[in-house]
Motif scaffolding. Structure first.
Motif, PDB file in Angstrom:
ATOM      1  N   GLY A  63      -0.528   4.855 -11.944  1.00  0.00           N
ATOM      2  CA  GLY A  63       0.658   5.099 -11.495  1.00  0.00           C
ATOM      3  C   GLY A  63       1.711   4.348 -11.931  1.00  0.00           C
ATOM      4  N   TRP A 112      -2.966   6.654 -14.787  1.00  0.00           N
ATOM      5  CA  TRP A 112      -3.947   6.602 -13.663  1.00  0.00           C
ATOM      6  C   TRP A 112      -3.652   5.738 -12.545  1.00  0.00           C
ATOM      7  CZ3 TRP A 112      -8.137   2.872 -12.482  1.00  0.00           C
ATOM      8  CH2 TRP A 112      -9.074   3.514 -11.556  1.00  0.00           C
ATOM      9  N   HIS A 150       0.757  -1.290  -0.012  1.00  0.00           N
ATOM     10  CA  HIS A 150      -0.011   0.118   0.023  1.00  0.00           C
ATOM     11  C   HIS A 150       0.728   1.241  -0.052  1.00  0.00           C
ATOM     12  CE1 HIS A 150      -4.105  -2.098   1.168  1.00  0.00           C
ATOM     13  NE2 HIS A 150      -3.604  -2.476   0.238  1.00  0.00           N
ATOM     14  N   TYR A 198       1.519   1.472  -3.681  1.00  0.00           N
ATOM     15  CA  TYR A 198       0.243   1.932  -4.457  1.00  0.00           C
ATOM     16  C   TYR A 198      -0.391   3.449  -4.144  1.00  0.00           C
ATOM     17  CZ  TYR A 198      -0.109  -2.875  -5.958  1.00  0.00           C
ATOM     18  OH  TYR A 198       0.202  -4.211  -6.515  1.00  0.00           O
ATOM     19  N   GLY A 199       0.144   3.768  -2.795  1.00  0.00           N
ATOM     20  CA  GLY A 199      -0.309   5.266  -2.350  1.00  0.00           C
ATOM     21  C   GLY A 199      -2.117   5.246  -2.475  1.00  0.00           C
ATOM     22  N   ASP A 200      -2.257   6.446  -3.181  1.00  0.00           N
ATOM     23  CA  ASP A 200      -3.691   6.483  -3.321  1.00  0.00           C
ATOM     24  C   ASP A 200      -4.401   5.639  -4.039  1.00  0.00           C
ATOM     25  OD1 ASP A 200      -3.255   9.125  -2.133  1.00  0.00           O
ATOM     26  OD2 ASP A 200      -3.317  10.127  -3.834  1.00  0.00           O
ATOM     27  N   MET A 201      -3.825   4.832  -4.823  1.00  0.00           N
ATOM     28  CA  MET A 201      -4.423   3.650  -5.774  1.00  0.00           C
ATOM     29  C   MET A 201      -4.878   2.390  -4.979  1.00  0.00           C
ATOM     30  SD  MET A 201      -5.150   5.579  -8.219  1.00  0.00           S
ATOM     31  CE  MET A 201      -6.065   4.247  -9.254  1.00  0.00           C
ATOM     32  N   ALA A 202      -4.297   2.328  -3.495  1.00  0.00           N
ATOM     33  CA  ALA A 202      -4.127   1.144  -2.681  1.00  0.00           C
ATOM     34  C   ALA A 202      -5.936   0.583  -2.790  1.00  0.00           C
ATOM     35  CB  ALA A 202      -3.860   1.368  -1.323  1.00  0.00           C
ATOM     36  N   PRO A 203      -6.846   1.327  -2.542  1.00  0.00           N
ATOM     37  CA  PRO A 203      -8.182   0.821  -2.442  1.00  0.00           C
ATOM     38  C   PRO A 203      -8.700   0.418  -3.714  1.00  0.00           C
ATOM     39  CG  PRO A 203      -8.077   3.005  -1.514  1.00  0.00           C
ATOM     40  CD  PRO A 203      -6.821   2.840  -2.321  1.00  0.00           C
TER      41      PRO A 203
END
Ligand SMILES: [Zn+2]
Length: 306
Positions: free
Chosen positions: A282, A280, A109, A112-117
């Motif tokens: 990343g 998008w 995570h 992935y940062g903001d894209m984790a969800p």
């Protein structure tokens, strides 16, 4: 289910709600296996697609993992629960993470940062159902259908590629690169442990298997067919050279700048939905971070571990 090769179909896992982004292979002999269930957020999609294909809760025998990045393995615990007879085959470096996923999920995570969800996490798999897969590990499905797992480090240290040896179909995972619809193949070089030389050796090894059909996880059959080994090797080599030269000039920023200038993503993924997805998610940024970190390890080798 997309027909892919003899005995093999692909379930589109609909990662991020997008078609053609991440595939799960279904391999049928006398028994049924899947290769890479996909992300945890795709687990219900994959389970329902298997049920629709006639694979009931007791009918999935094996789950084979190419590597333990969450877009490939995140659904493993959920699917192991939905298919309670399935065993899970994974590289030795993945065994403990599948049984006790918290560290892997936390580290993933961060990348992935903001894209984790979009990816979700990873539910634990009961340890007694996890099989450590050494190089050359075979999973015999009966009826002449046989999966062989080959260590192919590069994209990750623990990456394995899977050959259906009966018909010669290679499921290369992320060892070669990513080829989304409407774009060309481009390597995936994320942090934290990519290795350009290892990747090139792995590509040579996969070429030597002389597969009749090649597939990549993202997504399906590359347009170059068996020429994909040349395409992948050339790109990995050029990206590695650019990253090294750039790092020597200007550190991590220099590495990224040289890769962007000399092996631009636009050369393979110019525009349209594929480019939008790379950006998008990343993946493009991750590629540059991974190459810069690899170059740093070459120029400033870490001290050997005790
Ligand atoms: Zn992947």
């Amino acid at each position: 289910m997309i027909e892919f090769a003899p005995h093999i179909g692909i379930i589109d896992t609909l990662l991020a709600g997008r078609e053609g982004l991440t595939g799960c292979c279904v391999v049928r002999g006398d028994r049924v296996a899947i290769v890479d269930p996909g992300a945890q957020t795709s687990a219900a999609t994959v389970r329902d697609a298997l049920h629709a294909a006639g694979v009931g809760p007791d009918d999935l025998a094996e789950i084979v993992l190419t590597h333990i990045h969450l877009d490939h393995c995140g659904g493993t615990g959920d699917l192991a629960a939905a298919f309670p007879r399935a065993r899970v085959h994974v590289h030795r470096r993945g065994v403990r993470h599948l049984a006790d996923p918290q560290r892997l999920v936390t580290a993933s995570h961060v990348v992935y940062g903001d894209m984790a969800p979009v990816y979700g996490g990873l539910a634990p798999t009961p340890a007694e159902r996890i099989v450590e897969a050494p190089d050359g590990h075979e999973v015999d499905l009966g009826g002449g259908v046989r999966l062989v797992m080959y260590e192919t480090p590069g994209h990750a240290k623990h990456h394995m590629s899977v050959l259906e040896a009966g018909e010669g179909t290679l499921m290369a995972g992320d060892a070669l690169g990513v080829e989304l619809r409407g774009a060309g193949l481009y390597p995936s070089t994320p942090p934290a442990d990519i290795d350009v030389e290892a990747a090139r050796a792995s590509i040579a090894r996969l070429r030597g298997l002389d597969p009749a059909i090649v597939g990549v996880s993202h997504f399906g059959a590359p347009s170059a067919g068996r020429g994909v080994f040349d395409v992948a090797d050339s790109l990995w080599a050029r990206m590695g050279e650019a990253a090294l030269a750039g790092f020597r000039e200007g550190g991590a920023q220099g590495a990224a700048a040289r890769v962007v200038a000399e092996v631009p993503m636009e050369s393979a993924v110019s525009e349209g939905p594929a480019r939008e997805l790379w950006d998008w998610l990343g993946w493009h940024r991750d590629n540059l971070d991974g190459l810069a970190a690899w170059a740093d390890r070459q120029v400033n080798p870490p001290p050997p571990r005790e």
